[in-house]
Motif scaffolding. Structure first.
Motif, short mmCIF file in Angstrom:
data_model
loop_
_atom_site.label_atom_id
_atom_site.label_comp_id
_atom_site.label_asym_id
_atom_site.label_seq_id
_atom_site.Cartn_x
_atom_site.Cartn_y
_atom_site.Cartn_z
N ASN A 282 -24.53 18.68 58.52
CA ASN A 282 -25.28 17.57 57.92
C ASN A 282 -24.42 16.98 56.82
O ASN A 282 -24.38 17.49 55.72
N MET A 283 -23.71 15.88 57.13
CA MET A 283 -22.65 15.42 56.24
C MET A 283 -22.41 13.92 56.31
O MET A 283 -21.95 13.32 55.32
N LEU A 284 -22.71 13.29 57.45
CA LEU A 284 -22.40 11.88 57.62
C LEU A 284 -23.65 11.02 57.38
O LEU A 284 -24.55 10.97 58.22
N LEU A 285 -23.68 10.37 56.24
CA LEU A 285 -24.80 9.49 55.90
C LEU A 285 -24.66 8.16 56.63
O LEU A 285 -23.56 7.61 56.73
N VAL A 286 -25.80 7.66 57.11
CA VAL A 286 -25.83 6.39 57.82
C VAL A 286 -26.86 5.50 57.11
O VAL A 286 -28.06 5.71 57.23
N PHE A 287 -26.36 4.53 56.37
CA PHE A 287 -27.24 3.67 55.57
C PHE A 287 -27.76 2.49 56.39
O PHE A 287 -27.22 2.14 57.43
N ASN A 288 -28.82 1.90 55.85
CA ASN A 288 -29.33 0.63 56.36
C ASN A 288 -29.80 0.74 57.81
O ASN A 288 -29.39 -0.04 58.67
N ASN A 423 -33.19 11.09 48.86
CA ASN A 423 -31.84 10.72 49.27
C ASN A 423 -31.63 9.24 48.96
O ASN A 423 -32.58 8.48 48.75
N ALA A 424 -30.38 8.82 48.94
CA ALA A 424 -30.06 7.45 48.58
C ALA A 424 -30.71 6.45 49.53
O ALA A 424 -30.93 6.74 50.71
N TYR A 425 -31.01 5.28 49.03
CA TYR A 425 -31.56 4.19 49.83
C TYR A 425 -30.48 3.18 50.23
O TYR A 425 -30.64 2.45 51.19
N LYS A 426 -29.41 3.16 49.47
CA LYS A 426 -28.27 2.31 49.79
C LYS A 426 -27.03 2.98 49.22
O LYS A 426 -27.11 3.86 48.35
N PHE A 427 -25.87 2.57 49.72
CA PHE A 427 -24.63 3.22 49.31
C PHE A 427 -24.45 3.19 47.80
O PHE A 427 -23.99 4.17 47.19
N GLU A 428 -24.84 2.12 47.17
CA GLU A 428 -24.66 1.97 45.72
C GLU A 428 -25.40 3.05 44.93
O GLU A 428 -25.04 3.35 43.79
#
Length: 542
Positions: A282-288, A423-428
């Motif tokens: 579990n390592m690759l985040l996929v945003f949006n 968890n984050a909602y966007k990369f920023e």
């Protein structure tokens, strides 16, 4: 006349619901719909959704006593975890779930429909009367499509359960809730998420992938925790925060691809079974990613279901899955991966076509939330318009008479417990003052309005969270449950979802046994359901 219960979604919550329904409604037929691109005949890894098909073989447990290995999420989850451990081989777990649904005592009354999705429903007097299904499959381009050559299937039912991640059945049947974090205070949202026309973001997704040649012995207290063997001999590993924040190759990868919607995060991972050299990571985040949006709904009879309010910067689930798998073959991916401690000699596991082995479904963290009132949908309603509010999770009581959740005691269906893990909602969201942040730092940055306590108490799950005001015969233990977005950051873990699934299955059985709609349960009905849950191993007391 024999009754029928239809469960949509073969998540672990869905499997729990189907089993509990069959156990407690001995004359009912239960149909379990599996809306994942799995083998039509149920061979291989087919049941369990994210926890198996998606490759997330690492239970996030809210421990009551970590040394004693006790937890608040009893019932079905306690059985499965006791059989397989906190980490497991995904095929073995899927097989266990299948065995539990095909027990001789159920007499074949649980009918499993593999690789089907809903194309339409029957609707009468605020009741669902039937679901219409069509086969799905993953095409060679990676997109999940309708199988136009296969027969369609119509299933009539008396009680319906939406245990899915997408909330598709709930959305089809007079949905009155919100998307993503729309209920957060407006001051914490981007300008395009605010107001009546705001399009809220959903938590970041993950594409699970497999590696081999990981060296778990390179343990460092600050960087990698090798973890203990489970009772079935499977190791886990967590770590990587320091490298994530400081290693040049990782920083360059994330700075380059983060704006494109992809980033490497600190890892949590587990062996794919005892002694295996292959690990699910579990390592690759996929945003949006819009967890409601699927390419098969872009045209045809189901086009009405494609979200018209989808953000213009978001991808469908299909497009995100295809794009994320390609990221694993980017020239800078493997060098960045190998910059984490223990991954120096790691390689991607590949299939017979040479493609990276990845989860067959995307690990979604959030989609929709059912609300009390559709007319009251607005920013800043997280503590007023949901059966389980934000405060129920960040300010639970230590006893039944204390805390924000004490008002739910009379209608409690079980306990949820985990950290408030936004968890984050966007990369920023992964950066603060130009530096990368992770874990509780992301949570606290995203919700700077809350002073997060280290809460050590679980939250009472009220029956109202799985019953919806908009449909008399629908129960929702899946992602569309009546839980505010902030609370969902805790309730979304698989053990907690299983508590919801157990409750929904027992409630559905009680409803058909007594010829009463789930929405019309009175206090005596709630007490009866509570007693059945307790007798089946659920924990209802703190």
């Amino acid at each position: 006349m024999a009754k029928t219960i239809v469960v949509y979604g073969a998540t672990m919550a869905g499997v729990a619901a189907a089993a509990k329904a069959a156990k407690n409604a001995p004359s009912a037929t239960i149909h379990l719909i599996v809306p994942d691109p799995v083998d039509y005949n149920g061979n291989g890894c087919c049941l369990g959704a994210i926890g198996t098909v998606g490759g997330q073989n690492f239970f996030d447990i809210g421990w009551k006593d970590v040394l004693a290995r006790t937890y608040y999420t009893n019932g079905s989850f306690k059985w499965w975890c006791g059989q397989m451990g906190q980490h497991y081989n995904v095929d073995a777990m899927s097989d266990l779930l299948k065995r539990d649904l095909t027990k001789a005592e159920y007499g074949g009354r649980i009918k499993i429909h593999y690789a089907y999705d809903i194309t339409g429903i029957g609707w009468e007097s605020s009741h669902i009367t039937e679901v219409r299904l069509k086969r799905i499959f993953r095409d060679t381009d990676g997109t999940v499509k309708w199988d136009e050559k296969a027969d369609t299937l119509t299933i009539a039912g008396d009680v319906f359960i939406d245990a899915s991640e997408s909330g598709r059945l709930t959305r089809m049947s007079n949905f009155g809730g919100t998307v993503g974090r729309y209920d957060w205070p407006a001051s914490l949202l981007d300008s395009d998420e605010r107001g009546s026309n705001g399009k809220a973001r959903q938590q970041v997704a993950t594409l699970m992938f497999k590696v081999k040649n990981f060296d778990r012995f390179k343990a460092d207290d600050d960087e990698l925790t090798a973890g203990d063997k489970d009772n079935n001999g499977v190791y886990s590993a967590t770590g990587g925060t320091r490298a994530y924040k400081t290693n040049t190759k990782i920083l360059n990868f994330n700075n380059t691809h983060g704006p494109e919607g992809f980033a490497l995060k600190p890892f949590n991972m587990a062996q794919d079974g005892p002694g295996s050299d292959e690990w699910w990571v579990n390592m690759l985040l996929v945003f949006n990613v819009d967890g409601r949006a699927y390419n098969r709904d872009l045209t045809g009879d189901t086009s009405y279901l494609f979200p018209s309010d989808m953000r213009s910067d978001y991808k469908t689930v299909d497009d995100a899955w295809v794009a994320a798998r390609k990221v694993l073959d980017y020239p800078d991916f493997l060098p960045a991966l190998r910059s984490f401690l223990g991954f120096e000699g790691a390689d991607l596991v590949r299939d017979k076509n040479g493609d990276p082995v990845v989860g067959n479904s995307l690990y979604l963290r959030e989609t929709i939330h059912s609300a009390f009132s559709s007319s009251d949908r607005a920013n800043g309603t997280e503590d007023t318009n949901y059966a389980l509010s934000a405060k129920d999770f960040w300010n639970p009581g230590a006893t039944k008479n204390t805390g924000n959740d004490s008002r739910h005691y009379a209608k409690r269906m079980g306990l949820n417990y985990y950290g408030l893990d936004i968890n984050a909602y966007k990369f920023e969201d992964l950066k603060q003052n130009g530096q990368y942040i992770w874990g509780h730092e992301v949570t606290e940055a995203a919700r700077s309005d809350i002073k997060f306590p280290e809460h050590v108490s679980p939250t009472y799950i009220t029956y109202s969270a799985i019953a919806t005001n908009f449909v008399y015969n629908l129960l929702i233990p899946g992602y569309a449950a009546g839980i505010a977005s902030l609370g969902w950051a805790e309730a979304r873990t698989i053990p907690n979802q299983c508590v919801l699934g157990d409750a929904a299955g027992v409630a559905a059985a009680y409803a058909v046994n007594n010829n009463i709609d789930p929405l019309n349960f009175g206090s005596a009905d709630i007490t009866a359901v509570q007693n059945i849950l307790k007798n089946s191993g659920a924990l209802l007391e703190k």
